[in-house]
Design an enzyme around this catalytic site. Structure first.
Site, PDB file in Angstrom:
ATOM      1  N   CYS A  17       0.957  -1.240  -0.106  1.00 58.01           N
ATOM      2  CA  CYS A  17       0.113   0.020   0.171  1.00 58.01           C
ATOM      3  C   CYS A  17       0.895   1.178  -0.078  1.00 58.01           C
ATOM      4  O   CYS A  17       1.536   1.374  -1.045  1.00 58.01           O
ATOM      5  CB  CYS A  17      -0.841   0.078   1.017  1.00 58.01           C
ATOM      6  SG  CYS A  17      -2.285   1.015   0.942  1.00 58.01           S
ATOM      7  N   HIS A  46      -3.723  -5.719   1.187  1.00 59.44           N
ATOM      8  CA  HIS A  46      -3.263  -6.037   2.611  1.00 59.44           C
ATOM      9  C   HIS A  46      -3.606  -7.496   3.099  1.00 59.44           C
ATOM     10  O   HIS A  46      -4.632  -8.103   2.368  1.00 59.44           O
ATOM     11  CB  HIS A  46      -3.952  -5.162   3.530  1.00 59.44           C
ATOM     12  CG  HIS A  46      -3.628  -3.582   3.534  1.00 59.44           C
ATOM     13  ND1 HIS A  46      -2.562  -3.351   4.075  1.00 59.44           N
ATOM     14  CD2 HIS A  46      -4.239  -2.612   3.134  1.00 59.44           C
ATOM     15  CE1 HIS A  46      -2.187  -1.830   3.955  1.00 59.44           C
ATOM     16  NE2 HIS A  46      -3.188  -1.560   3.080  1.00 59.44           N
TER      17      HIS A  46
END
Length: 484
Positions: free
Chosen positions: A333, A430
């Site tokens: 991310c 994630h």
């Protein structure tokens, strides 16, 4: 009508989250429909709820403990810190806005309606709702307009159990002192107290229990021992990371720089749980270890600001040296965004600098955009051709030549990037290390061939163990009344 109970603490990090999770699992094992609720949470560890939108990962874990689908209503107000005194505000799963501390205090009365609406939603159809407070009700400077502790409890009519942490010392003073500074109406909400994190012979605290009851009139609902199983649960906040600066002594050393605005670092918990992995969280002022085989750049709530701090620490030079030595890097991310050539924020969404040079370890560029991606995802690793399950919470779009080698296919679309030699990888997904097959293949690529545990099963087992400990150590009459 659902029975309700609220755990509030004499301070932060007294163990409320674990106790709520344990009570939820205990009630679920007893056949009850139980749900967790936290009016307000402050954390950059967020999850995507089953009904869409963001909640604190602690409430996601508690819903898992309750064996019930997670919902944005379980954590109606989530504050995600972006700077020393400012946070992004998530209300019922969606971005509400940004505010600094004083401005947020003025917003709280406006948010109370959403909190009570969500609480009513969570209570509907439940036998029991276990509520978690935030910080401590003793912070009476924040009592006006409070929605996290006594302000919520009094409005919703939820009885409170106060939790004290004996492990840090001063538990008698913290409990008695909390009662002393609460006003009469708030004191009346407290039904009793729990002692948490006790080590040793519980009978040695009998005089302490009598002293607390003498000062406060509150009954003790139990003395809960130090719960070793709680160390197998996902880390909730950066306070935990400070204690876990080094985890394990395994053959594979993985370094993780502790960025000031680190987010969703529980991505790393499945690696931390592996016996043959040494996971090193590198604090400010420390060098990235030269003998690390892998460096992971975790998520960040403010990519450009954390990129600047990374350079201040000299970690950019450490990373360059690591790559020259043949080391590997994974960015997740915000960490993925940092690996590129440039990060641009033309609308000032992160509230800081408009543009920053990246680490240039991947030939990609990122531009922040106002539309936030929030969803649970199914994926397939391009590196290892194994299935992945995870979630996405990010702002921005990343493009560039290295994106022609995606690290994964997420929901049918390419995601992330790989360097030409495959040693640098970035992804927006994630939770990928929680996919057992992916984690096994990753560790095999470093020469580790041991059998891998099922991470989800290990968390489930830890929750059952915690529930068992609570059943043994909580007052049976109080527990019987709670469970009905």
């Amino acid at each position: 009508m659902a029975r309700t109970i609220m755990l509030q603490g004499t301070g932060s990090d007294v163990g409320k989250t674990v106790l709520v999770a344990g009570l939820c699992r205990l009630a679920a094992n007893a056949g009850l429909t139980v749900r967790p609720f936290k009016p307000q949470n402050m954390s950059n560890n967020a999850a995507v709820a089953d009904d869409g939108g963001e909640i604190g990962r602690a409430q996601w874990l508690q819903s898992m403990a309750a064996r019930t689908p997670s919902s944005v209503h379980m954590n109606p107000v989530l504050l995600k810190p972006q700077s020393e005194n400012g946070s992004q505000i998530i209300v019922q799963g969606r971005v509400f806005g940004q505010a600094k501390g004083r401005d947020y205090q003025r917003l709280k009365p406006q948010l109370l309606g959403a909190v009570l609406e969500s609480f009513e939603n969570v209570c509907a159809g439940a036998d029991l709702v276990v509520v978690e407070g935030a910080g401590s009700p003793a912070e009476i400077n924040l009592r006006t307009g409070d929605i996290a502790n006594m302000g919520f409890a009094t409005k919703a009519g939820v009885p409170v159990v106060l939790v004290g942490d004996i492990n840090r010392g001063g538990v008698i003073a913290s409990l008695v002192g909390t009662q002393a500074i609460l006003d009469e109406g708030d004191r009346a909400m407290i039904a009793g107290y729990l002692i948490n994190k006790f080590r040793g012979d519980v009978s040695l605290f009998d005089d302490g229990i009598r002293a607390i009851e003498g000062f406060t009139g509150w009954p003790c609902f139990g003395v809960v021992p130090w719960l070793q199983a709680a160390t197998r649960l996902p880390a909730e906040d950066s306070v935990v990371l400070e204690r876990l600066a080094r985890s394990g002594t395994g053959a594979l050393k993985i370094a993780v720089p502790m960025l000031p605005r680190i987010a969703n670092f529980d991505d790393l918990d499945p690696l931390r749980a592996e016996a043959d992995v040494e996971l090193v969280f590198v604090r400010g002022g420390e060098r990235l270890p030269a003998d690390a085989s892998l460096v992971i750049l975790p998520g960040s709530k403010s990519t450009i600001s954390d990129l600047a701090d990374l350079r201040v620490q000299g970690w950019d030079r450490d990373l360059a040296a690591h790559v020259r030595r043949g080391g590997r890097v994974i960015g997740i991310c915000g960490g993925y965004q940092m690996l590129g050539r440039t990060v641009r924020d033309p609308l000032g969404i992160e509230g800081g600098r408009i543009e920053a040079a990246g680490l240039a370890l991947l030939d990609v560029e990122t531009e922040m955009a106002p539309e936030k991606t929030v969803r649970n995802s199914q994926a397939r690793s391009s590196e290892y051709d194994v299935s992945l399950a995870g979630y996405q919470i990010h702002l921005g779009v990343t493009r560039g030549p290295d994106c022609v080698r995606p690290s994964a296919i997420i929901d049918g679309a390419p995601d992330g990037a790989l360097s030409a030699d495959g040693r640098i990888m970035g992804t927006y997904l994630h939770g990928l290390f929680g996919s057992d097959a992916y984690r096994a293949r990753l560790l095999q690529s470093f020469g580790l061939s041991g059998e891998r545990r099922n991470y989800r099963d290990s968390v489930e087992q830890a929750l059952d163990e915690i529930a068992g400990e609570l059943e043994r150590h909580l007052d049976p009459h109080w527990l019987a009344g709670l469970l009905g």
